[in-house]
Design an enzyme around this catalytic site. Structure first.
Site, PDB file in Angstrom:
ATOM      1  N   ALA A 104     -10.063   7.960   3.312  1.00 13.51           N
ATOM      2  CA  ALA A 104     -10.824   8.784   2.314  1.00 13.51           C
ATOM      3  C   ALA A 104      -9.684   9.750   1.586  1.00 13.51           C
ATOM      4  O   ALA A 104     -10.395  10.675   0.915  1.00 13.51           O
ATOM      5  CB  ALA A 104     -11.887   9.431   2.827  1.00 13.51           C
ATOM      6  N   GLY A 116      -8.764   7.492  -4.018  1.00  8.46           N
ATOM      7  CA  GLY A 116      -9.290   6.391  -4.634  1.00  8.46           C
ATOM      8  C   GLY A 116     -10.740   6.060  -4.363  1.00  8.46           C
ATOM      9  O   GLY A 116     -11.581   6.996  -4.174  1.00  8.46           O
ATOM     10  N   ARG A 127      -4.683   9.174   7.040  1.00  8.40           N
ATOM     11  CA  ARG A 127      -3.470   9.729   7.764  1.00  8.40           C
ATOM     12  C   ARG A 127      -2.759  10.817   7.138  1.00  8.40           C
ATOM     13  O   ARG A 127      -2.335  11.722   7.774  1.00  8.40           O
ATOM     14  CB  ARG A 127      -2.284   8.500   7.565  1.00  8.40           C
ATOM     15  CG  ARG A 127      -2.629   7.445   8.134  1.00  8.40           C
ATOM     16  CD  ARG A 127      -1.871   6.000   7.679  1.00  8.40           C
ATOM     17  NE  ARG A 127      -1.552   6.039   6.470  1.00  8.40           N
ATOM     18  CZ  ARG A 127      -0.785   5.368   5.478  1.00  8.40           C
ATOM     19  NH1 ARG A 127       0.340   4.785   6.325  1.00  8.40           N
ATOM     20  NH2 ARG A 127      -0.758   5.124   4.552  1.00  8.40           N
ATOM     21  N   VAL A 180      -6.061   4.501  11.314  1.00 11.26           N
ATOM     22  CA  VAL A 180      -6.856   3.860  11.954  1.00 11.26           C
ATOM     23  C   VAL A 180      -6.160   2.641  12.783  1.00 11.26           C
ATOM     24  O   VAL A 180      -6.949   2.002  13.549  1.00 11.26           O
ATOM     25  CB  VAL A 180      -7.945   2.983  11.049  1.00 11.26           C
ATOM     26  CG1 VAL A 180      -8.899   4.071  10.069  1.00 11.26           C
ATOM     27  CG2 VAL A 180      -7.095   2.214   9.756  1.00 11.26           C
ATOM     28  N   ASN A 223     -13.676   1.768   4.962  1.00  8.13           N
ATOM     29  CA  ASN A 223     -12.956   1.648   3.402  1.00  8.13           C
ATOM     30  C   ASN A 223     -11.459   1.257   3.654  1.00  8.13           C
ATOM     31  O   ASN A 223     -10.941   1.005   2.861  1.00  8.13           O
ATOM     32  CB  ASN A 223     -13.260   2.773   2.615  1.00  8.13           C
ATOM     33  CG  ASN A 223     -12.412   2.957   1.404  1.00  8.13           C
ATOM     34  OD1 ASN A 223     -12.647   2.339   0.602  1.00  8.13           O
ATOM     35  ND2 ASN A 223     -11.434   3.707   1.281  1.00  8.13           N
ATOM     36  N   TYR A 248      -3.927 -11.460   1.977  1.00  4.74           N
ATOM     37  CA  TYR A 248      -4.803 -10.342   1.517  1.00  4.74           C
ATOM     38  C   TYR A 248      -6.382 -11.091   1.447  1.00  4.74           C
ATOM     39  O   TYR A 248      -7.180 -10.477   1.873  1.00  4.74           O
ATOM     40  CB  TYR A 248      -4.545  -9.576   0.484  1.00  4.74           C
ATOM     41  CG  TYR A 248      -5.441  -8.900  -0.286  1.00  4.74           C
ATOM     42  CD1 TYR A 248      -5.717  -7.621   0.695  1.00  4.74           C
ATOM     43  CD2 TYR A 248      -6.270  -8.875  -1.283  1.00  4.74           C
ATOM     44  CE1 TYR A 248      -6.704  -6.799   0.220  1.00  4.74           C
ATOM     45  CE2 TYR A 248      -7.213  -8.165  -1.644  1.00  4.74           C
ATOM     46  CZ  TYR A 248      -7.463  -7.137  -1.052  1.00  4.74           C
ATOM     47  OH  TYR A 248      -8.482  -6.184  -1.540  1.00  4.74           O
ATOM     48  N   LYS A 296      -9.787 -10.276   3.974  1.00  6.37           N
ATOM     49  CA  LYS A 296     -11.089  -9.796   3.350  1.00  6.37           C
ATOM     50  C   LYS A 296     -12.273 -10.921   3.472  1.00  6.37           C
ATOM     51  O   LYS A 296     -13.446 -10.722   3.573  1.00  6.37           O
ATOM     52  CB  LYS A 296     -11.060  -9.586   1.842  1.00  6.37           C
ATOM     53  CG  LYS A 296     -10.063  -8.380   1.260  1.00  6.37           C
ATOM     54  CD  LYS A 296     -10.610  -6.966   2.220  1.00  6.37           C
ATOM     55  CE  LYS A 296     -10.215  -5.819   1.863  1.00  6.37           C
ATOM     56  NZ  LYS A 296     -10.598  -4.722   2.419  1.00  6.37           N
ATOM     57  N   LEU A 306     -11.670  -6.151  -9.828  1.00  6.72           N
ATOM     58  CA  LEU A 306     -10.683  -5.328 -10.249  1.00  6.72           C
ATOM     59  C   LEU A 306     -10.818  -3.853 -10.277  1.00  6.72           C
ATOM     60  O   LEU A 306     -11.881  -3.698 -10.986  1.00  6.72           O
ATOM     61  CB  LEU A 306     -10.106  -5.763 -11.630  1.00  6.72           C
ATOM     62  CG  LEU A 306      -8.996  -5.168 -12.036  1.00  6.72           C
ATOM     63  CD1 LEU A 306      -7.433  -5.399 -11.398  1.00  6.72           C
ATOM     64  CD2 LEU A 306      -8.778  -5.574 -13.791  1.00  6.72           C
ATOM     65  N   GLU A 315      -4.910   3.794  -5.780  1.00  3.86           N
ATOM     66  CA  GLU A 315      -3.425   3.466  -5.406  1.00  3.86           C
ATOM     67  C   GLU A 315      -3.209   2.189  -4.901  1.00  3.86           C
ATOM     68  O   GLU A 315      -1.945   1.902  -4.405  1.00  3.86           O
ATOM     69  CB  GLU A 315      -2.849   4.588  -4.138  1.00  3.86           C
ATOM     70  CG  GLU A 315      -2.905   5.884  -4.524  1.00  3.86           C
ATOM     71  CD  GLU A 315      -2.533   6.894  -3.490  1.00  3.86           C
ATOM     72  OE1 GLU A 315      -2.007   8.013  -3.530  1.00  3.86           O
ATOM     73  OE2 GLU A 315      -2.851   6.461  -2.153  1.00  3.86           O
TER      74      GLU A 315
END
Length: 262
Positions: free
Chosen positions: A19, A22, A43, A68, A94, A160, A164, A192, A197
């Site tokens: 959080a 973005g 972080r 996390v 997230n 990646y 997901k 997209l 970031e």
């Protein structure tokens, strides 16, 4: 942060991971506007502190500074929350990232490991950490932020997209396991998205490569994703939104790759 406040406070506590910027910050802001009590976790303490300070002293927002992937640190950050925030009703998983866009044979395996640790292992652990209390209280909602990369492969998406795909299947299986309880699960799969970031991280800080991803496009915004999360949470208690897939109009899954011999 846009003022979308309903004027009503909800007795619901939401934890949003990733959080500090973005999509995660947009989700946190939107839910605060709607009256939820929100915990922002990330972080980067200074980013979280700036966000909370900008809300003002009356905001129902608490910080949990943690990576996390650090289970003891995350557990300690949650245990240190003020009393009103300790019973978490909604978990928004997230936190996640993409690293690299090299094809599999040239990819850096360390990048693969990092994506698996953050996108899969940490998400699964935090869900398992919070889910028993939700079941015991008979109230809760797990929202996982996935990606259309789980559904539509592209060159360089390799690990990646696979992480997901894990998020997608994990979400559906959670719903199956929770059948007979009032606990809801929702998968949000954006395409997209600009204004975050994401690409800067993917290209290890190469600003030119990150900028090129969005050249000539009008991508989704973090606020668009936050809208989808808020809509799913705000459905009547008997309605479970299984998954939401959203893309900008400039994007579509339009072809299967083909290698032609000369």
């Amino acid at each position: 942060m846009a003022d979308k406040s309903t004027g009503k406070q909800k007795d619901i506590t939401v934890l949003v991971t990733g959080a500090s910027s973005g999509i995660g910050q947009a989700i946190a802001g939107r839910l605060l506007d709607e009256g939820y009590r929100v915990i922002v976790m990330a972080r980067r303490e200074s980013r979280l502190a700036d966000f909370v300070a900008a809300l003002g002293p009356a905001a129902r927002c608490a910080m949990a500074v943690a990576d996390v992937t650090d289970r003891p640190g995350t557990h300690a950050a949650l245990a240190a929350l003020p009393e009103p925030f300790r019973a978490i009703d909604v978990l928004v998983n997230n936190a996640g990232l993409a690293l690299g866009l090299d094809r599999a044979a040239e990819a850096d395996f360390t990048d693969w490991e990092t994506m698996i640790n953050v996108n899969c292992t940490a998400l699964a652990w935090l869900t398992r950490e919070l889910l028993p209390a939700m079941v015991e209280r008979r109230r809760g909602h797990v929202v996982n932020i996935g990606s259309t990369a789980a559904l539509y492969p592209y060159r360089g998406g390799n690990a990646y997209g696979a992480t997901k795909a894990f998020v997608a299947q994990f979400s559906l299986n959670l719903r199956a396991d929770l059948l007979g309880t009032p606990i809801r699960t929702t998968l949000i799969e954006p395409g997209l998205v600009g204004g975050s970031e994401f690409s800067d991280v993917r290209f290890h800080g190469d600003a030119d490569s990150a900028k090129a991803v969005y050249a000539g496009t009008e991508p989704l915004t973090p606020a668009d994703v936050a809208d989808a999360v808020a809509w799913a949470l705000n459905q009547p208690a008997h309605v479970n939104v299984n998954r939401i897939e959203l893309m900008p109009v400039c994007q579509a899954a339009d072809q299967i790759g083909l290698a032609r011999q000369s």
